[in-house]
Design a protein around this motif. Sequence first.
Motif, PDB file in Angstrom:
ATOM      1  N   LEU A 349       0.813  -1.320  -0.047  1.00  0.00           N
ATOM      2  CA  LEU A 349       0.087  -0.205   0.024  1.00  0.00           C
ATOM      3  C   LEU A 349       0.832   1.360   0.102  1.00  0.00           C
ATOM      4  O   LEU A 349       0.440   2.529  -0.524  1.00  0.00           O
ATOM      5  N   PRO A 350       2.010   1.201   0.475  1.00  0.00           N
ATOM      6  CA  PRO A 350       2.879   2.445   0.341  1.00  0.00           C
ATOM      7  C   PRO A 350       2.872   3.087  -0.874  1.00  0.00           C
ATOM      8  O   PRO A 350       3.005   4.454  -0.962  1.00  0.00           O
ATOM      9  N   PHE A 351       2.831   2.419  -1.887  1.00  0.00           N
ATOM     10  CA  PHE A 351       2.788   2.902  -3.268  1.00  0.00           C
ATOM     11  C   PHE A 351       1.591   2.724  -4.114  1.00  0.00           C
ATOM     12  O   PHE A 351       1.120   1.432  -3.829  1.00  0.00           O
ATOM     13  N   THR A 352       1.091   3.302  -4.735  1.00  0.00           N
ATOM     14  CA  THR A 352      -0.171   2.948  -5.691  1.00  0.00           C
ATOM     15  C   THR A 352       0.098   1.997  -6.855  1.00  0.00           C
ATOM     16  O   THR A 352       1.580   1.788  -7.016  1.00  0.00           O
ATOM     17  N   PRO A 353      -0.630   1.324  -7.393  1.00  0.00           N
ATOM     18  CA  PRO A 353      -0.503   0.376  -8.449  1.00  0.00           C
ATOM     19  C   PRO A 353       0.466   1.099  -9.546  1.00  0.00           C
ATOM     20  O   PRO A 353       1.405   0.562 -10.078  1.00  0.00           O
ATOM     21  N   LEU A 354       0.238   2.047  -9.926  1.00  0.00           N
ATOM     22  CA  LEU A 354       0.684   2.964 -10.937  1.00  0.00           C
ATOM     23  C   LEU A 354       2.273   3.302 -10.676  1.00  0.00           C
ATOM     24  O   LEU A 354       3.154   3.275 -11.341  1.00  0.00           O
ATOM     25  N   SER A 431       9.475   3.055   3.396  1.00  0.00           N
ATOM     26  CA  SER A 431       9.482   2.614   4.700  1.00  0.00           C
ATOM     27  C   SER A 431       8.924   3.310   5.592  1.00  0.00           C
ATOM     28  O   SER A 431       8.158   2.866   6.560  1.00  0.00           O
ATOM     29  N   GLY A 432       8.804   4.931   5.320  1.00  0.00           N
ATOM     30  CA  GLY A 432       8.024   5.634   6.039  1.00  0.00           C
ATOM     31  C   GLY A 432       6.461   5.437   6.235  1.00  0.00           C
ATOM     32  O   GLY A 432       5.785   5.281   7.179  1.00  0.00           O
ATOM     33  N   ASN A 433       6.123   5.411   4.848  1.00  0.00           N
ATOM     34  CA  ASN A 433       4.642   4.954   4.656  1.00  0.00           C
ATOM     35  C   ASN A 433       4.203   3.539   5.069  1.00  0.00           C
ATOM     36  O   ASN A 433       3.130   3.424   5.708  1.00  0.00           O
ATOM     37  N   ALA A 436       3.737   3.791   8.732  1.00  0.00           N
ATOM     38  CA  ALA A 436       2.498   4.375   9.382  1.00  0.00           C
ATOM     39  C   ALA A 436       1.187   3.284   9.128  1.00  0.00           C
ATOM     40  O   ALA A 436       0.555   3.243   9.626  1.00  0.00           O
ATOM     41  N   LEU A 437       1.438   2.479   7.884  1.00  0.00           N
ATOM     42  CA  LEU A 437       0.458   1.794   7.778  1.00  0.00           C
ATOM     43  C   LEU A 437       0.133   0.510   8.525  1.00  0.00           C
ATOM     44  O   LEU A 437      -0.908   0.095   8.685  1.00  0.00           O
ATOM     45  N   LEU A 438       1.281   0.066   9.162  1.00  0.00           N
ATOM     46  CA  LEU A 438       1.190  -1.029  10.084  1.00  0.00           C
ATOM     47  C   LEU A 438       0.554  -0.785  11.269  1.00  0.00           C
ATOM     48  O   LEU A 438       0.250  -1.648  11.866  1.00  0.00           O
ATOM     49  N   ALA A 439       0.477   0.780  11.640  1.00  0.00           N
ATOM     50  CA  ALA A 439      -0.283   1.137  12.894  1.00  0.00           C
ATOM     51  C   ALA A 439      -1.685   1.242  12.689  1.00  0.00           C
ATOM     52  O   ALA A 439      -2.278   1.651  13.489  1.00  0.00           O
ATOM     53  N   VAL A 440      -2.082   1.129  11.466  1.00  0.00           N
ATOM     54  CA  VAL A 440      -3.601   1.187  10.790  1.00  0.00           C
ATOM     55  C   VAL A 440      -4.354   0.070  10.873  1.00  0.00           C
ATOM     56  O   VAL A 440      -3.639  -1.045  10.237  1.00  0.00           O
TER      57      VAL A 440
END
Length: 637
Positions: A349-354, A431-433, A436-440
């Motif tokens: 999820l940190p990057f969009t498919p595009l 890495s940063g995103n 953050a996502l692992l905490a959501v």
Amino acid sequence: MLITVRSWGLLVTVLPTLVVVAHLRRPSENADALTPASSAVREVMENEPQPLCSVVVFADGGLSTSFIASVTRESHMLPGVTVLEVSAVGQNANLTLMQVSKVLGVALRVRQVSWCVTVVVVSDDLAFLATFAQWSLKGRLLVWSTRLLVVTRLPLHHLQVLHTLLSMTNSMLLVVENDSKVNRCSVYIQLPYSPRGAQALKVASWTPHQGLALTSSLPLFPDKFSRLLHHPTLVVAGEVYPGQTEELVDDPGAPDGKRLVFRGPAASVLDYLAQAINFSYTYIREHDGNFGTMLNRVIRKEADIALGPFAVSFSRLEVVDFSWPIHIGLSKILGGRGRPEVDPWGFLLPFTPLVWAAILTSLLVMSLTVSLLSSCSSHEIADAHLWFSKTFNYIRVLLQQDLSRSDEWWWERMVMLVWMMVMLVLSRSYSGNLLALLAVRYIPHPYQTLEDVVHDPSVKMIWKANTIYENYFRTSTSGIYQKVGDLETRARVVRRPHSQILAALDTLVRRGDHVLLDNDASLINLMVDDFLRTGRCDFYKSREGYFAFPYSLVLQKDSPLLPSVNERVLDLMEAGFYLYWTGESGTSASPCAYPPSRVTVNTALAVSDLWGMFLMLLGGHVVGLLALLLEAVTTRI
């Protein structure tokens, strides 16, 4: 144009009309006694002109032609004149009833095709007048838009049988006093909700010399229901539902010293109407939680108003009247929110498919380009080994691995340097995103459309019993509504009365295998009530909406209160009071009105949260093993 119709069964289709219903007990006597009153009738009509109305005259053989000619003297200015002749019937009450019902049947059909109608009843027969009053109200001839003028020589105190007719319709009474030397006519109105036996209010008088003169501040055919002078007490049918509560307040005038009141936006609308129109009201409630019971109370005329608000539909319009809409309701799906969970594929999820596609495309294009240019510079033929070598170099940089090569051209090193800088930015961003996502935690909201419900055999739908939604689902012949209606035949529909919706919400919907379809405002109120009770937001609404119905108060069919209520409700809506009362109830400020689908937590991650990464690791090992086996087989061959 003058048309005389002697057959009761003939339907005359005309433009907006003036209807004169005349009946004389003894047509052979005093045939011209009412002729002077024709001038008074004509002046009354001219005082309140209706230029779009033509004339239809109902007359018997005893009414002089001079009376009809005088009333219709200005007929050349009207679209048309129709005369329906009624025979005198004497003392036979059954024959009177039969003939009056036939005449009113024709008059009703004329009214239905007319822009406006004024009915003039000319009679000295009290039995005939009583029969006319009964059947005109029962047959819905005298709606508020229909004006009525009763012309008679009977004394005023004999006309109490007309009290309901005169007080609850747009009516006036013209009494002819021609027993003196001077012909005189007096015009009266009966105020609405006045006690039986109350004196009629004189509004005008007429004499041949002075003509028509108003004797009060009221005009002819006044809007009696704009503000009620007698401050009546109306009966209002109400029911408790999310967003509207009931309460017993002290009232010394009540039978038990307590009076039932409702609190909510719709009840505030009723309070506003009561003050503006000048009436008080008492509530009645059946305690069965069924909105249909409130409607039945109004249909049976046991209640003047049903609080609701109710969705407007054609079938309901046939038996009740709706006020101006107080809001437009959109129906949505209410489902139970799942438990917060980590998306196992969250590392993507940190990057969009595009972005992933752009990285892969850049990797392949750069490695292929560099391989071709290197082969041209060294005069070597480009082969697969060279391309794989260049590609793995760029992959190593992407995966932040070391790289040591000394036989490259200077321009290749510059390209590699640029690639390293781009990958440094991308890796830091990833890495940063990812952190953050692992905490959501993601809360599943699986049913956003009716199609989602239809295509999932594990979920059932809850229908409110005896509601407009049931009728639409069961009668639809195509589209998604038909598919939802078919769920009932497959035992995927649960019907619950209004009073059991809260219980169904707390059990069936909360566990996630049932969904509820209802008005958006009602769903918000249900979610708010549950939040106040549990302190949690366990439900969500769908993004997709259906059934955009106007919601209104309900009044009795052809209620004379309707124009005044509509005028006040329109003013109220334009001023924004209903939205203010809705916001004041606290529903719009609730955190559960629009619950988030993501929440942030601080907790340790389990294997169940990261199985997507382990699955990819396992898949990579399997692919590597297959490549190893394929390489070994190829080498032996």
